[in-house]
Design a protein around this motif. Sequence first.
Motif, PDB file in Angstrom:
ATOM      1  N   TYR A 177       9.397 -17.639  11.143  1.00 42.42           N
ATOM      2  CA  TYR A 177      10.573 -18.395  11.574  1.00 42.42           C
ATOM      3  C   TYR A 177      11.085 -19.363  10.519  1.00 42.42           C
ATOM      4  O   TYR A 177      12.234 -19.804  10.610  1.00 42.42           O
ATOM      5  N   GLY A 178      10.271 -19.705   9.525  1.00 41.53           N
ATOM      6  CA  GLY A 178      10.739 -20.597   8.477  1.00 41.53           C
ATOM      7  C   GLY A 178      11.236 -19.857   7.259  1.00 41.53           C
ATOM      8  O   GLY A 178      12.341 -20.097   6.758  1.00 41.53           O
ATOM      9  N   ALA A 179      10.421 -18.903   6.773  1.00 45.26           N
ATOM     10  CA  ALA A 179      10.782 -18.174   5.557  1.00 45.26           C
ATOM     11  C   ALA A 179      11.327 -16.785   5.834  1.00 45.26           C
ATOM     12  O   ALA A 179      11.798 -16.121   4.907  1.00 45.26           O
ATOM     13  N   ASP A 180      11.279 -16.325   7.081  1.00 43.79           N
ATOM     14  CA  ASP A 180      11.751 -14.983   7.447  1.00 43.79           C
ATOM     15  C   ASP A 180      11.080 -13.918   6.567  1.00 43.79           C
ATOM     16  O   ASP A 180      11.727 -13.037   6.010  1.00 43.79           O
ATOM     17  N   GLN A 181       9.731 -14.021   6.460  1.00 44.60           N
ATOM     18  CA  GLN A 181       8.937 -13.103   5.643  1.00 44.60           C
ATOM     19  C   GLN A 181       7.881 -12.448   6.546  1.00 44.60           C
ATOM     20  O   GLN A 181       6.794 -12.986   6.740  1.00 44.60           O
ATOM     21  N   PRO A 182       8.197 -11.274   7.107  1.00 48.29           N
ATOM     22  CA  PRO A 182       7.240 -10.665   8.046  1.00 48.29           C
ATOM     23  C   PRO A 182       5.955 -10.167   7.384  1.00 48.29           C
ATOM     24  O   PRO A 182       4.905 -10.164   8.012  1.00 48.29           O
ATOM     25  N   VAL A 183       6.041  -9.713   6.120  1.00 48.01           N
ATOM     26  CA  VAL A 183       4.840  -9.150   5.472  1.00 48.01           C
ATOM     27  C   VAL A 183       3.758 -10.209   5.283  1.00 48.01           C
ATOM     28  O   VAL A 183       2.613 -10.028   5.723  1.00 48.01           O
ATOM     29  N   PRO A 184       4.051 -11.343   4.614  1.00 47.76           N
ATOM     30  CA  PRO A 184       2.980 -12.355   4.500  1.00 47.76           C
ATOM     31  C   PRO A 184       2.581 -12.927   5.855  1.00 47.76           C
ATOM     32  O   PRO A 184       1.438 -13.363   6.025  1.00 47.76           O
ATOM     33  N   ALA A 185       3.507 -12.914   6.820  1.00 50.42           N
ATOM     34  CA  ALA A 185       3.157 -13.408   8.154  1.00 50.42           C
ATOM     35  C   ALA A 185       2.054 -12.557   8.781  1.00 50.42           C
ATOM     36  O   ALA A 185       1.120 -13.075   9.401  1.00 50.42           O
ATOM     37  N   LEU A 186       2.154 -11.216   8.605  1.00 51.51           N
ATOM     38  CA  LEU A 186       1.143 -10.328   9.177  1.00 51.51           C
ATOM     39  C   LEU A 186      -0.233 -10.597   8.574  1.00 51.51           C
ATOM     40  O   LEU A 186      -1.235 -10.663   9.288  1.00 51.51           O
ATOM     41  N   TYR A 187      -0.289 -10.789   7.253  1.00 52.92           N
ATOM     42  CA  TYR A 187      -1.571 -11.023   6.594  1.00 52.92           C
ATOM     43  C   TYR A 187      -2.094 -12.430   6.869  1.00 52.92           C
ATOM     44  O   TYR A 187      -3.317 -12.642   6.941  1.00 52.92           O
ATOM     45  N   ALA A 188      -1.193 -13.393   7.018  1.00 54.61           N
ATOM     46  CA  ALA A 188      -1.624 -14.740   7.378  1.00 54.61           C
ATOM     47  C   ALA A 188      -2.188 -14.774   8.793  1.00 54.61           C
ATOM     48  O   ALA A 188      -3.052 -15.608   9.113  1.00 54.61           O
ATOM     49  N   THR A 204      -3.252  -1.278  -1.239  1.00 55.63           N
ATOM     50  CA  THR A 204      -1.815  -1.138  -1.477  1.00 55.63           C
ATOM     51  C   THR A 204      -1.533  -0.021  -2.467  1.00 55.63           C
ATOM     52  O   THR A 204      -0.596   0.767  -2.292  1.00 55.63           O
ATOM     53  N   VAL A 205      -2.334   0.083  -3.506  1.00 55.79           N
ATOM     54  CA  VAL A 205      -2.136   1.124  -4.519  1.00 55.79           C
ATOM     55  C   VAL A 205      -2.500   2.505  -3.964  1.00 55.79           C
ATOM     56  O   VAL A 205      -1.782   3.490  -4.188  1.00 55.79           O
ATOM     57  N   LEU A 206      -3.607   2.594  -3.217  1.00 53.75           N
ATOM     58  CA  LEU A 206      -4.074   3.894  -2.727  1.00 53.75           C
ATOM     59  C   LEU A 206      -3.307   4.390  -1.508  1.00 53.75           C
ATOM     60  O   LEU A 206      -3.493   5.542  -1.094  1.00 53.75           O
ATOM     61  N   ALA A 207      -2.439   3.566  -0.954  1.00 52.20           N
ATOM     62  CA  ALA A 207      -1.631   4.008   0.186  1.00 52.20           C
ATOM     63  C   ALA A 207      -0.609   5.056  -0.204  1.00 52.20           C
ATOM     64  O   ALA A 207       0.047   5.632   0.666  1.00 52.20           O
ATOM     65  N   VAL A 208      -0.474   5.333  -1.498  1.00 52.33           N
ATOM     66  CA  VAL A 208       0.490   6.329  -1.960  1.00 52.33           C
ATOM     67  C   VAL A 208       0.157   7.721  -1.443  1.00 52.33           C
ATOM     68  O   VAL A 208       1.044   8.570  -1.298  1.00 52.33           O
ATOM     69  N   ASP A 209      -1.119   7.983  -1.149  1.00 49.33           N
ATOM     70  CA  ASP A 209      -1.527   9.321  -0.727  1.00 49.33           C
ATOM     71  C   ASP A 209      -2.665   9.208   0.279  1.00 49.33           C
ATOM     72  O   ASP A 209      -3.551   8.356   0.138  1.00 49.33           O
ATOM     73  N   THR A 210      -2.624  10.082   1.295  1.00 48.75           N
ATOM     74  CA  THR A 210      -3.646  10.022   2.338  1.00 48.75           C
ATOM     75  C   THR A 210      -5.041  10.255   1.779  1.00 48.75           C
ATOM     76  O   THR A 210      -5.985   9.521   2.097  1.00 48.75           O
ATOM     77  N   TRP A 211      -5.201  11.251   0.912  1.00 59.41           N
ATOM     78  CA  TRP A 211      -6.528  11.548   0.384  1.00 59.41           C
ATOM     79  C   TRP A 211      -7.035  10.433  -0.520  1.00 59.41           C
ATOM     80  O   TRP A 211      -8.236  10.135  -0.529  1.00 59.41           O
ATOM     81  N   ALA A 212      -6.137   9.818  -1.281  1.00 60.33           N
ATOM     82  CA  ALA A 212      -6.554   8.685  -2.110  1.00 60.33           C
ATOM     83  C   ALA A 212      -7.035   7.534  -1.232  1.00 60.33           C
ATOM     84  O   ALA A 212      -8.056   6.891  -1.517  1.00 60.33           O
ATOM     85  N   ALA A 213      -6.317   7.279  -0.132  1.00 64.07           N
ATOM     86  CA  ALA A 213      -6.716   6.212   0.784  1.00 64.07           C
ATOM     87  C   ALA A 213      -8.040   6.539   1.462  1.00 64.07           C
ATOM     88  O   ALA A 213      -8.877   5.655   1.683  1.00 64.07           O
ATOM     89  N   PHE A 261      -2.421   1.693   4.605  1.00 67.58           N
ATOM     90  CA  PHE A 261      -1.558   2.528   5.429  1.00 67.58           C
ATOM     91  C   PHE A 261      -0.120   2.448   4.943  1.00 67.58           C
ATOM     92  O   PHE A 261       0.305   1.435   4.372  1.00 67.58           O
ATOM     93  N   PRO A 262       0.649   3.520   5.173  1.00 63.10           N
ATOM     94  CA  PRO A 262       2.077   3.451   4.853  1.00 63.10           C
ATOM     95  C   PRO A 262       2.742   2.320   5.650  1.00 63.10           C
ATOM     96  O   PRO A 262       2.228   1.916   6.709  1.00 63.10           O
ATOM     97  N   PRO A 263       3.863   1.804   5.142  1.00 58.72           N
ATOM     98  CA  PRO A 263       4.607   2.347   3.997  1.00 58.72           C
ATOM     99  C   PRO A 263       3.954   1.975   2.663  1.00 58.72           C
ATOM    100  O   PRO A 263       3.372   0.905   2.532  1.00 58.72           O
ATOM    101  N   TYR A 264       4.093   2.902   1.721  1.00 60.81           N
ATOM    102  CA  TYR A 264       3.625   2.635   0.363  1.00 60.81           C
ATOM    103  C   TYR A 264       4.619   1.675  -0.276  1.00 60.81           C
ATOM    104  O   TYR A 264       5.753   2.041  -0.606  1.00 60.81           O
ATOM    105  N   ALA A 265       4.213   0.436  -0.425  1.00 53.55           N
ATOM    106  CA  ALA A 265       5.130  -0.614  -0.892  1.00 53.55           C
ATOM    107  C   ALA A 265       4.421  -1.519  -1.874  1.00 53.55           C
ATOM    108  O   ALA A 265       4.048  -2.651  -1.539  1.00 53.55           O
ATOM    109  N   PRO A 266       4.199  -1.051  -3.100  1.00 53.11           N
ATOM    110  CA  PRO A 266       3.525  -1.911  -4.079  1.00 53.11           C
ATOM    111  C   PRO A 266       4.314  -3.164  -4.417  1.00 53.11           C
ATOM    112  O   PRO A 266       3.734  -4.145  -4.884  1.00 53.11           O
ATOM    113  N   ASP A 267       5.643  -3.133  -4.164  1.00 49.54           N
ATOM    114  CA  ASP A 267       6.444  -4.317  -4.451  1.00 49.54           C
ATOM    115  C   ASP A 267       6.138  -5.470  -3.504  1.00 49.54           C
ATOM    116  O   ASP A 267       6.503  -6.619  -3.777  1.00 49.54           O
ATOM    117  N   THR A 268       5.475  -5.167  -2.371  1.00 50.54           N
ATOM    118  CA  THR A 268       5.124  -6.227  -1.416  1.00 50.54           C
ATOM    119  C   THR A 268       3.742  -6.807  -1.674  1.00 50.54           C
ATOM    120  O   THR A 268       3.268  -7.631  -0.881  1.00 50.54           O
TER     121      THR A 268
END
Length: 720
Positions: A46-57, A96-105, A142-149
């Motif tokens: 609600y302050g930064a409108d950042q759902p990704v760090p909110a989930l990990y926090a 985050t890196v291995l989420a690119v492929d199911t077998w890698a994960a 798990f997907p989405p594969y999002a290394p930028d996050t």
Amino acid sequence: MSRARPAEADSRRHRAVTRKADRTAIVHRAVRVTTASCAGFYPFVYGADQPVPALYALFGPVALGMLSPIPGSGRQRAAVMLRALPVGLVLVALGTVLAVDTWAAVLGMLVVGFALAFAAVAGPRPAGAAPGLQLFYILACFPPYAPDTLGSRLAGLTLGVLLLAACEVFLLPAAPAVSYRESLTEAVATAGRAAAAAAAGESGDSADRLRETGRRLRLSRLPPAERPAGAGRSARALAQAGSAARRLLDQLAQLRATPPADRDAEADAASADMLARVAAHCASTAQALRTGRPPPRSAAPALDRAIQRFQALRVARAARPPGTAPPVPALRRQAEVLGTAESARILQTAVRVGLDGRRTAPIQPHALFWYADARTPYLWWRRLAGHMTLRSVLFQDAIRTALGLGAARLIAGSLDLSHGFWVLLAVLTLGRTTAGATWTAVRSALIGTLVGAVAAGTLLLVVGRHTDAYAAVLAPAMLAAFALGPLFGIAWAQALFTLVVSAAFAQIAPASWQLAEERILDVVTGSAIGLLCGLLAWPAGARREVRRTVSDLLQSCGPLITGTVRVLLATPPGTAPAPPTFPVVHRLRLAEAAYFQLRSEPGDASADPMDWHAALITANHVLLGAHWLPRFDLPPTGIPPDAAAWARTTAEQLARATDRIAALCAEENREPGPPAPVAYHPPPGVRAFAPLPMLIDLEQWLSSLAAQLTHIESSVPPGK
């Protein structure tokens, strides 16, 4: 009866106080985790409108605060969490890196799952943090594969863990338990007082109280955070000091309970002097434990010289003509006093190594203090390599966990399940060490999840997209889930946690009642995988492994018994090589690990009447005798031939008995019929050669082993 009733009432009051303290600790932990999770989640959403760090926090505190049974006080847990944070950040980056492929994960899950589960060999604290660290990789792979996050994920996790660590220290912190050093100090001081009382001819503490003081040092009766379970020198030495203290207290209790029938003034005076030295030795050891400064190095050699003089006196008096030699009871009492002195010496040496903690020159006996001059990496490698076997329950648990999580990741990825990490979370939280316990947990979890899904679906259907309502529900739902779940069971925990995750995800992204449906599907999938792993991978838990490891342990004891007697009977003395003790030490470690897991598994202990703990004590007794008996040179004449023949025959009989009992332990049932007592016959013509001190010690060792083996065999359940 008048004495039993107050004792029973005291026991009931103690259990009631313990239950109340446990309930209070659960509620306090729920408050801390809820506060840390919400303090990180709400500002990001609600302050930064950042759902990704909110989930990990949000899930960072849940993972390390609720899913990880980290033992200890608030400060101790906070320290573990801060040390685990860098590992968690690496796992999030890897996932985050291995989420690119199911077998890698999946491959990453297999490696991470095994490594973190196998960390239990390092002690209770790494084992406690492992489930939370598993979740950090699971969330990110798990997907989405999002290394930028990745930066946002790491920021959220860092904030969540730091908030939880702060809450552990400042918000309703858990009080510290009595430390292991304090418990050891009390035991050593009690032993010193008992030795001083015995030297002065006073009554002192009763034998039962001395034994109970020693039993308080058992690892099962110590708080997990205080157990010296590490592989380093300090932990090994303090654990050895605890064993030596227990042995010393048991010896003093035996000395207290069985005074000699025939008095001998000269022998009594020598025994009193030695007991006074033991008391002083214990007093200096207790003082070292209180201050944390190692005892002086001159103390152990001084006691060792006193032991040598005491033994020389025994030998000289025993060599007198029959009419002037000391009576056998006096010699037996001197043997018991000598045993207490040796235990006190080992105790102080172990305390010195434990408090110093630095690598030293070899310490004698090297078989007991082999780790004192070893490098730390070697000590850790030896601990890890010792459990790299299918006979290790810790290795079995790590394989079971890794295969279950890997299979869950493969299925969730192949079927493209929404919120697939819930599948792995179910495997992680519902898996048990036995198939029966896993089924019980799965059954309760499915019932709770179904009820929670109905409640969550109703909430999502009624509230719709009004996120302020979910925000209002989240905190009280978390508090209820984290407090009522541990208090009332898995069904409550799963029901309320389903409501928690639904309220949380509805604030991060638009959600419908189908979110609750997905939650049911994921939990059912994860439960099925966990149950299948429980059925296929060591479904009996530690029970079968206890049988195997104890059987191997007893088999290794036989050669050590005969080898020790061979050393004593060698002509000329000192020409026979000492038997190796490593096989017994190694197998004892595996058997103890299996036994501890067996006692942690649910079930009625009376269903298995086998006294496994007695087998562990017997192995320790064999090891101590192998070190203790050859400590002094034999007289030039050696042992009389008839006594030597008796000792050799008795040792071979006991070795055959250990093999026979080992075979019984490995089987589910023995043949019908009452067990025969282990063959043991007192030495012939004991009055003719009993004054030889070494023979007194040997006879006591062998007779004690025979009695212990008879007890073990009698506890093996009869065949059906």
